[in-house]
Design a protein around this motif. Structure first.
Motif, PDB file in Angstrom:
ATOM      1  N   TYR A  84       0.825  -1.210   0.000  1.00  0.00           N
ATOM      2  CA  TYR A  84       0.000   0.000   0.000  1.00  0.00           C
ATOM      3  C   TYR A  84       0.862   1.265   0.000  1.00  0.00           C
ATOM      4  CZ  TYR A  84      -3.838   3.125   1.117  1.00  0.00           C
ATOM      5  OH  TYR A  84      -4.762   4.137   1.069  1.00  0.00           O
ATOM      6  N   LEU A 134       1.886   2.818  -3.317  1.00  0.00           N
ATOM      7  CA  LEU A 134       0.885   3.350  -4.241  1.00  0.00           C
ATOM      8  C   LEU A 134       0.507   4.785  -3.890  1.00  0.00           C
ATOM      9  CD1 LEU A 134      -1.401   0.210  -4.478  1.00  0.00           C
ATOM     10  CD2 LEU A 134       0.271   0.999  -6.141  1.00  0.00           C
ATOM     11  N   GLU A 172      -7.577  -4.706  -2.971  1.00  0.00           N
ATOM     12  CA  GLU A 172      -8.646  -4.236  -3.850  1.00  0.00           C
ATOM     13  C   GLU A 172     -10.011  -4.686  -3.338  1.00  0.00           C
ATOM     14  OE1 GLU A 172      -9.604  -3.790  -8.601  1.00  0.00           O
ATOM     15  OE2 GLU A 172      -8.428  -5.520  -7.937  1.00  0.00           O
ATOM     16  N   ILE A 229      -7.473  -0.145  -2.674  1.00  0.00           N
ATOM     17  CA  ILE A 229      -6.833   0.199  -3.945  1.00  0.00           C
ATOM     18  C   ILE A 229      -7.778  -0.159  -5.080  1.00  0.00           C
ATOM     19  CG2 ILE A 229      -4.522  -0.239  -2.983  1.00  0.00           C
ATOM     20  CD1 ILE A 229      -4.448  -2.818  -4.673  1.00  0.00           C
ATOM     21  N   TYR A 259      -2.355   0.017 -10.666  1.00  0.00           N
ATOM     22  CA  TYR A 259      -3.120   0.200  -9.440  1.00  0.00           C
ATOM     23  C   TYR A 259      -2.937   1.604  -8.870  1.00  0.00           C
ATOM     24  CZ  TYR A 259      -3.780  -4.847  -9.471  1.00  0.00           C
ATOM     25  OH  TYR A 259      -4.135  -6.127  -9.822  1.00  0.00           O
ATOM     26  N   ARG A 304      -4.112   4.090  -5.222  1.00  0.00           N
ATOM     27  CA  ARG A 304      -4.574   4.107  -3.849  1.00  0.00           C
ATOM     28  C   ARG A 304      -5.954   4.776  -3.788  1.00  0.00           C
ATOM     29  NH1 ARG A 304      -0.906   6.675   0.941  1.00  0.00           N
ATOM     30  NH2 ARG A 304       0.488   5.092   0.112  1.00  0.00           N
TER      31      ARG A 304
END
Length: 362
Positions: free
Chosen positions: A310, A313, A342, A347, A355, A357
Protein backbone atom coordinates in the motif's frame (compact mmCIF):
# COMPACT_ATOMS: atom_id res chain seq x y z
CA UNK A 1 -55.46 -2.09 -1.98
CA UNK A 2 -55.87 -3.84 -5.33
CA UNK A 3 -57.93 -0.92 -6.64
CA UNK A 4 -55.22 1.49 -5.50
CA UNK A 5 -52.69 -0.65 -7.33
CA UNK A 6 -54.92 -0.52 -10.44
CA UNK A 7 -55.12 3.27 -10.24
CA UNK A 8 -51.38 3.74 -9.62
CA UNK A 9 -50.57 1.65 -12.71
CA UNK A 10 -52.29 4.11 -15.05
CA UNK A 11 -49.48 5.71 -17.07
CA UNK A 12 -51.26 8.36 -19.12
CA UNK A 13 -52.77 10.42 -16.30
CA UNK A 14 -50.44 12.59 -14.23
CA UNK A 15 -49.85 11.94 -10.54
CA UNK A 16 -51.36 15.31 -9.65
CA UNK A 17 -54.57 14.49 -11.51
CA UNK A 18 -54.70 11.07 -9.84
CA UNK A 19 -54.40 12.72 -6.43
CA UNK A 20 -57.14 15.22 -7.27
CA UNK A 21 -59.44 12.42 -8.38
CA UNK A 22 -58.82 10.36 -5.30
CA UNK A 23 -59.37 13.33 -3.03
CA UNK A 24 -62.63 14.08 -4.87
CA UNK A 25 -64.02 10.54 -4.59
CA UNK A 26 -62.27 9.14 -1.53
CA UNK A 27 -60.72 5.98 -2.93
CA UNK A 28 -59.56 4.24 -6.09
CA UNK A 29 -62.43 1.75 -5.70
CA UNK A 30 -64.95 4.60 -6.02
CA UNK A 31 -63.10 5.84 -9.10
CA UNK A 32 -63.20 2.37 -10.63
CA UNK A 33 -66.99 2.13 -10.38
CA UNK A 34 -67.97 5.76 -10.99
CA UNK A 35 -70.18 6.75 -13.91
CA UNK A 36 -68.57 8.47 -16.89
CA UNK A 37 -70.87 11.48 -16.42
CA UNK A 38 -69.24 12.10 -13.03
CA UNK A 39 -65.81 12.31 -14.62
CA UNK A 40 -67.08 15.06 -16.87
CA UNK A 41 -67.79 17.19 -13.81
CA UNK A 42 -64.06 17.32 -13.06
CA UNK A 43 -62.86 20.21 -15.20
CA UNK A 44 -59.19 19.22 -14.88
CA UNK A 45 -59.80 15.99 -16.82
CA UNK A 46 -59.48 16.08 -20.61
CA UNK A 47 -61.46 13.89 -22.99
CA UNK A 48 -58.32 11.81 -23.43
CA UNK A 49 -58.05 11.36 -19.64
CA UNK A 50 -61.63 10.12 -19.43
CA UNK A 51 -61.00 7.64 -22.25
CA UNK A 52 -57.89 6.39 -20.44
CA UNK A 53 -59.92 5.84 -17.26
CA UNK A 54 -62.56 3.89 -19.21
CA UNK A 55 -59.91 1.77 -20.94
CA UNK A 56 -58.11 1.07 -17.67
CA UNK A 57 -61.19 -0.71 -16.30
CA UNK A 58 -60.69 -3.39 -18.94
CA UNK A 59 -57.35 -4.49 -17.51
CA UNK A 60 -57.27 -8.18 -16.61
CA UNK A 61 -55.41 -10.26 -14.05
CA UNK A 62 -54.98 -7.31 -11.64
CA UNK A 63 -55.39 -9.49 -8.56
CA UNK A 64 -52.91 -12.01 -9.89
CA UNK A 65 -50.36 -9.27 -10.67
CA UNK A 66 -50.84 -7.69 -7.25
CA UNK A 67 -50.33 -10.95 -5.36
CA UNK A 68 -47.38 -11.92 -7.56
CA UNK A 69 -45.81 -8.60 -6.62
CA UNK A 70 -46.31 -9.35 -2.92
CA UNK A 71 -44.84 -12.84 -3.36
CA UNK A 72 -41.68 -11.24 -4.78
CA UNK A 73 -41.33 -9.21 -1.59
CA UNK A 74 -42.24 -5.92 -3.26
CA UNK A 75 -44.07 -3.39 -1.12
CA UNK A 76 -46.65 -0.99 -2.58
CA UNK A 77 -46.84 2.40 -0.83
CA UNK A 78 -49.35 4.98 -2.17
CA UNK A 79 -48.95 8.64 -1.21
CA UNK A 80 -51.75 8.65 1.40
CA UNK A 81 -50.31 5.84 3.52
CA UNK A 82 -48.59 6.75 6.78
CA UNK A 83 -45.49 4.84 5.69
CA UNK A 84 -45.00 7.06 2.61
CA UNK A 85 -41.82 9.14 3.16
CA UNK A 86 -42.71 12.52 4.66
CA UNK A 87 -39.78 14.20 2.91
CA UNK A 88 -41.37 13.27 -0.43
CA UNK A 89 -44.99 13.87 0.54
CA UNK A 90 -44.29 17.57 1.16
CA UNK A 91 -43.06 18.14 -2.42
CA UNK A 92 -45.01 19.18 -5.49
CA UNK A 93 -45.03 16.40 -8.05
CA UNK A 94 -44.33 13.64 -5.54
CA UNK A 95 -44.97 10.15 -6.97
CA UNK A 96 -48.49 8.81 -6.52
CA UNK A 97 -47.00 5.56 -5.24
CA UNK A 98 -43.67 3.90 -4.54
CA UNK A 99 -42.59 0.28 -4.94
CA UNK A 100 -40.05 -1.01 -2.44
CA UNK A 101 -37.80 -4.03 -1.94
CA UNK A 102 -36.40 -3.86 1.57
CA UNK A 103 -37.45 -0.82 3.55
CA UNK A 104 -37.93 2.93 3.22
CA UNK A 105 -35.66 5.56 4.83
CA UNK A 106 -36.35 6.35 8.47
CA UNK A 107 -37.97 9.72 9.11
CA UNK A 108 -36.02 10.63 12.25
CA UNK A 109 -32.53 10.08 10.81
CA UNK A 110 -30.60 12.49 8.55
CA UNK A 111 -30.40 11.50 4.88
CA UNK A 112 -27.70 12.54 2.41
CA UNK A 113 -27.65 11.86 -1.33
CA UNK A 114 -24.27 11.07 -2.89
CA UNK A 115 -24.32 11.51 -6.67
CA UNK A 116 -21.89 12.03 -9.52
CA UNK A 117 -20.40 10.83 -12.77
CA UNK A 118 -20.80 7.28 -13.99
CA UNK A 119 -17.38 7.38 -15.66
CA UNK A 120 -15.58 8.78 -12.67
CA UNK A 121 -11.91 9.06 -11.79
CA UNK A 122 -10.19 6.98 -9.12
CA UNK A 123 -10.03 10.20 -7.05
CA UNK A 124 -13.80 10.65 -7.27
CA UNK A 125 -14.55 7.01 -6.60
CA UNK A 126 -12.27 6.98 -3.57
CA UNK A 127 -13.92 10.13 -2.18
CA UNK A 128 -17.42 8.71 -2.74
CA UNK A 129 -16.45 5.52 -0.89
CA UNK A 130 -14.98 7.54 1.95
CA UNK A 131 -17.92 9.92 2.34
CA UNK A 132 -20.42 7.07 2.12
CA UNK A 133 -18.54 5.01 4.69
CA UNK A 134 -17.92 7.79 7.18
CA UNK A 135 -21.35 9.39 7.00
CA UNK A 136 -23.14 6.04 7.27
CA UNK A 137 -21.04 5.02 10.26
CA UNK A 138 -22.20 8.23 11.97
CA UNK A 139 -25.84 7.27 11.44
CA UNK A 140 -26.55 9.15 8.20
CA UNK A 141 -28.73 7.37 5.62
CA UNK A 142 -27.17 7.41 2.14
CA UNK A 143 -29.46 7.89 -0.87
CA UNK A 144 -28.33 7.36 -4.46
CA UNK A 145 -29.23 5.87 -7.83
CA UNK A 146 -27.28 2.58 -7.80
CA UNK A 147 -25.52 3.71 -11.00
CA UNK A 148 -21.97 2.84 -11.97
CA UNK A 149 -19.29 5.21 -10.75
CA UNK A 150 -19.95 7.68 -7.95
CA UNK A 151 -23.47 6.50 -7.03
CA UNK A 152 -22.47 2.88 -6.53
CA UNK A 153 -19.23 3.81 -4.75
CA UNK A 154 -21.06 6.01 -2.24
CA UNK A 155 -23.55 3.24 -1.53
CA UNK A 156 -20.87 0.56 -1.24
CA UNK A 157 -19.03 2.86 1.16
CA UNK A 158 -22.19 3.16 3.28
CA UNK A 159 -22.43 -0.62 3.56
CA UNK A 160 -18.72 -0.87 4.36
CA UNK A 161 -19.33 1.63 7.16
CA UNK A 162 -22.03 -0.59 8.66
CA UNK A 163 -24.81 1.86 7.76
CA UNK A 164 -27.94 1.95 5.64
CA UNK A 165 -28.38 3.04 2.05
CA UNK A 166 -31.29 3.30 -0.38
CA UNK A 167 -31.09 2.90 -4.15
CA UNK A 168 -33.64 4.73 -6.30
CA UNK A 169 -34.10 3.13 -9.73
CA UNK A 170 -35.33 4.30 -13.12
CA UNK A 171 -36.92 0.89 -13.68
CA UNK A 172 -38.93 -1.61 -11.66
CA UNK A 173 -37.45 -2.55 -8.28
CA UNK A 174 -37.22 -6.16 -9.45
CA UNK A 175 -34.94 -5.12 -12.34
CA UNK A 176 -31.27 -4.63 -11.46
CA UNK A 177 -29.86 -1.82 -13.57
CA UNK A 178 -27.03 -1.65 -14.33
CA UNK A 179 -26.52 -5.41 -14.20
CA UNK A 180 -22.89 -4.94 -13.14
CA UNK A 181 -24.16 -3.77 -9.74
CA UNK A 182 -26.11 -6.95 -8.99
CA UNK A 183 -24.05 -7.64 -5.84
CA UNK A 184 -24.65 -4.13 -4.52
CA UNK A 185 -28.34 -4.37 -5.48
CA UNK A 186 -28.72 -7.51 -3.35
CA UNK A 187 -26.69 -6.16 -0.42
CA UNK A 188 -28.67 -2.91 -0.24
CA UNK A 189 -31.91 -4.84 0.27
CA UNK A 190 -30.45 -6.39 3.44
CA UNK A 191 -29.46 -3.09 5.06
CA UNK A 192 -31.72 -0.56 3.35
CA UNK A 193 -34.02 -0.63 0.36
CA UNK A 194 -34.53 -0.44 -3.39
CA UNK A 195 -37.15 2.17 -4.36
CA UNK A 196 -38.91 3.16 -7.58
CA UNK A 197 -42.11 4.77 -8.81
CA UNK A 198 -41.99 2.52 -11.88
CA UNK A 199 -44.09 -0.63 -11.88
CA UNK A 200 -42.38 -3.98 -11.23
CA UNK A 201 -40.92 -5.39 -14.42
CA UNK A 202 -40.63 -1.95 -16.05
CA UNK A 203 -37.36 -1.71 -18.03
CA UNK A 204 -34.98 1.25 -17.67
CA UNK A 205 -35.97 3.98 -20.14
CA UNK A 206 -34.15 7.32 -20.70
CA UNK A 207 -37.16 9.41 -19.66
CA UNK A 208 -37.43 7.53 -16.35
CA UNK A 209 -34.14 8.90 -15.00
CA UNK A 210 -35.00 12.60 -14.59
CA UNK A 211 -38.11 11.40 -12.71
CA UNK A 212 -35.92 9.13 -10.59
CA UNK A 213 -33.55 12.00 -9.80
CA UNK A 214 -36.28 14.10 -8.17
CA UNK A 215 -36.91 11.18 -5.79
CA UNK A 216 -33.20 10.90 -4.93
CA UNK A 217 -33.01 14.59 -3.99
CA UNK A 218 -36.49 14.49 -2.43
CA UNK A 219 -35.56 11.70 -0.01
CA UNK A 220 -32.40 13.55 1.09
CA UNK A 221 -31.84 16.49 3.40
CA UNK A 222 -28.60 17.39 1.62
CA UNK A 223 -27.16 16.47 -1.79
CA UNK A 224 -23.42 15.89 -2.30
CA UNK A 225 -22.05 16.10 -5.85
CA UNK A 226 -18.70 14.29 -5.92
CA UNK A 227 -17.77 14.56 -9.61
CA UNK A 228 -19.74 16.05 -12.51
CA UNK A 229 -18.97 17.36 -15.96
CA UNK A 230 -20.09 20.81 -17.09
CA UNK A 231 -23.23 19.28 -18.61
CA UNK A 232 -24.25 16.44 -16.36
CA UNK A 233 -27.33 14.66 -15.03
CA UNK A 234 -25.94 15.28 -11.55
CA UNK A 235 -26.32 19.03 -12.11
CA UNK A 236 -29.96 18.48 -13.09
CA UNK A 237 -30.44 16.62 -9.81
CA UNK A 238 -28.75 19.41 -7.87
CA UNK A 239 -31.08 21.96 -9.53
CA UNK A 240 -34.04 19.81 -8.46
CA UNK A 241 -32.63 19.67 -4.95
CA UNK A 242 -32.43 23.47 -4.75
CA UNK A 243 -36.01 23.77 -6.02
CA UNK A 244 -37.04 21.33 -3.28
CA UNK A 245 -35.29 23.44 -0.63
CA UNK A 246 -32.35 21.05 -0.13
CA UNK A 247 -28.77 22.15 0.47
CA UNK A 248 -26.18 21.20 -2.16
CA UNK A 249 -22.47 20.58 -1.55
CA UNK A 250 -19.79 19.88 -4.16
CA UNK A 251 -16.34 18.34 -4.01
CA UNK A 252 -13.55 20.42 -5.58
CA UNK A 253 -11.09 18.62 -7.85
CA UNK A 254 -8.17 19.37 -10.14
CA UNK A 255 -8.80 22.49 -12.25
CA UNK A 256 -7.69 20.54 -15.32
CA UNK A 257 -10.23 17.74 -14.78
CA UNK A 258 -13.38 17.86 -16.92
CA UNK A 259 -15.01 15.64 -14.28
CA UNK A 260 -14.74 18.46 -11.73
CA UNK A 261 -15.96 21.34 -13.91
CA UNK A 262 -19.58 20.81 -12.90
CA UNK A 263 -18.63 20.77 -9.22
CA UNK A 264 -16.60 23.97 -9.61
CA UNK A 265 -19.56 25.64 -11.30
CA UNK A 266 -21.81 24.65 -8.39
CA UNK A 267 -19.30 26.06 -5.90
CA UNK A 268 -19.10 29.31 -7.88
CA UNK A 269 -22.90 29.50 -7.71
CA UNK A 270 -22.89 29.15 -3.94
CA UNK A 271 -22.87 25.41 -3.18
CA UNK A 272 -21.13 24.30 -0.01
CA UNK A 273 -17.56 23.05 -0.36
CA UNK A 274 -16.73 19.52 0.75
CA UNK A 275 -13.43 19.50 2.62
CA UNK A 276 -13.67 16.21 4.50
CA UNK A 277 -16.39 13.91 5.86
CA UNK A 278 -15.42 15.04 9.35
CA UNK A 279 -15.99 18.71 8.51
CA UNK A 280 -19.25 17.93 6.74
CA UNK A 281 -20.58 16.04 9.77
CA UNK A 282 -19.78 19.09 11.90
CA UNK A 283 -21.81 21.26 9.52
CA UNK A 284 -24.71 18.82 9.86
CA UNK A 285 -24.22 19.11 13.63
CA UNK A 286 -23.91 15.34 13.90
CA UNK A 287 -21.74 14.03 16.67
CA UNK A 288 -19.01 11.80 15.29
CA UNK A 289 -19.04 8.44 17.03
CA UNK A 290 -15.90 6.60 18.04
CA UNK A 291 -16.57 4.10 15.24
CA UNK A 292 -16.82 6.78 12.57
CA UNK A 293 -13.79 8.61 13.94
CA UNK A 294 -11.75 5.46 13.43
CA UNK A 295 -13.07 5.17 9.89
CA UNK A 296 -12.36 8.82 9.16
CA UNK A 297 -8.78 8.41 10.28
CA UNK A 298 -8.42 5.07 8.44
CA UNK A 299 -6.78 3.42 11.39
CA UNK A 300 -7.52 -0.13 10.34
CA UNK A 301 -4.34 -2.10 10.74
CA UNK A 302 -3.16 -3.97 7.70
CA UNK A 303 -0.89 -6.97 7.63
CA UNK A 304 2.81 -6.12 7.20
CA UNK A 305 2.90 -7.20 3.54
CA UNK A 306 -0.26 -5.22 2.79
CA UNK A 307 1.26 -2.12 4.39
CA UNK A 308 4.40 -2.46 2.31
CA UNK A 309 2.44 -2.75 -0.94
CA UNK A 310 0.00 0.00 0.00
CA UNK A 311 2.82 2.40 0.85
CA UNK A 312 4.12 2.08 -2.73
CA UNK A 313 0.88 3.35 -4.24
CA UNK A 314 -0.47 6.86 -4.72
CA UNK A 315 -3.25 8.66 -6.57
CA UNK A 316 -1.57 8.01 -9.92
CA UNK A 317 -1.50 4.48 -11.45
CA UNK A 318 1.58 2.35 -10.87
CA UNK A 319 2.46 -0.84 -12.78
CA UNK A 320 2.85 -4.22 -11.05
CA UNK A 321 6.45 -4.58 -12.22
CA UNK A 322 7.30 -1.21 -10.65
CA UNK A 323 5.58 -2.21 -7.40
CA UNK A 324 7.48 -5.50 -7.35
CA UNK A 325 10.78 -3.71 -7.93
CA UNK A 326 10.10 -1.40 -4.98
CA UNK A 327 8.82 -4.06 -2.56
CA UNK A 328 11.03 -7.01 -3.56
CA UNK A 329 8.06 -9.34 -3.06
CA UNK A 330 7.56 -12.65 -4.85
CA UNK A 331 5.21 -12.19 -7.83
CA UNK A 332 2.59 -14.61 -6.46
CA UNK A 333 2.55 -12.98 -3.02
CA UNK A 334 2.36 -9.52 -4.59
CA UNK A 335 -0.66 -10.41 -6.74
CA UNK A 336 -2.44 -12.02 -3.79
CA UNK A 337 -1.79 -8.90 -1.71
CA UNK A 338 -3.02 -6.58 -4.45
CA UNK A 339 -6.18 -8.66 -4.79
CA UNK A 340 -6.80 -8.50 -1.03
CA UNK A 341 -6.30 -4.73 -0.91
CA UNK A 342 -8.65 -4.24 -3.85
CA UNK A 343 -11.37 -6.44 -2.35
CA UNK A 344 -11.17 -4.44 0.89
CA UNK A 345 -11.57 -1.18 -1.02
CA UNK A 346 -8.12 0.27 -0.37
CA UNK A 347 -6.83 0.20 -3.94
CA UNK A 348 -8.26 -0.01 -7.45
CA UNK A 349 -7.00 -1.53 -10.70
CA UNK A 350 -7.48 1.28 -13.23
CA UNK A 351 -6.08 -0.68 -16.18
CA UNK A 352 -4.52 -4.11 -16.65
CA UNK A 353 -1.84 -4.43 -13.89
CA UNK A 354 -2.03 -0.71 -12.96
CA UNK A 355 -3.12 0.20 -9.44
CA UNK A 356 -3.92 3.37 -7.50
CA UNK A 357 -4.57 4.11 -3.85
CA UNK A 358 -8.21 4.79 -2.82
CA UNK A 359 -7.50 6.32 0.62
CA UNK A 360 -4.72 6.67 3.13
CA UNK A 361 -4.27 3.87 5.65
CA UNK A 362 -2.08 4.33 8.68
Amino acid sequence: MIYEYWFARMKNISDNKKKKLREAYGSAKEIYYIEETQFRLQNFLTKKDIEQLKMARKQKDLEEKYYNMEEKGIGFVPYFQKTYPKRLSKLDGAPYALYVKGKLPEEDRPSVAIIGARRCSSYGEGQALEYGKCLASAGVQIISGLALGIDGAGQRGALNGGGTTYGVLGCGVDVCYPRENIGLYMDIQKEGGIISEQMPGEPPMPYHFPLRNRIISGLADVVLVIEAKEKSGSLITSDMALEQGRDVYALPGPVTSTLSQGCHRLIRQGAGILISPEEFLKELQIEVSEKSTELLKNEKMLETTEKVVYSCLGLFPRNVSEIQAKTGLDARILMETLMTLEMEGYIKETAKNYYVRMSDVR
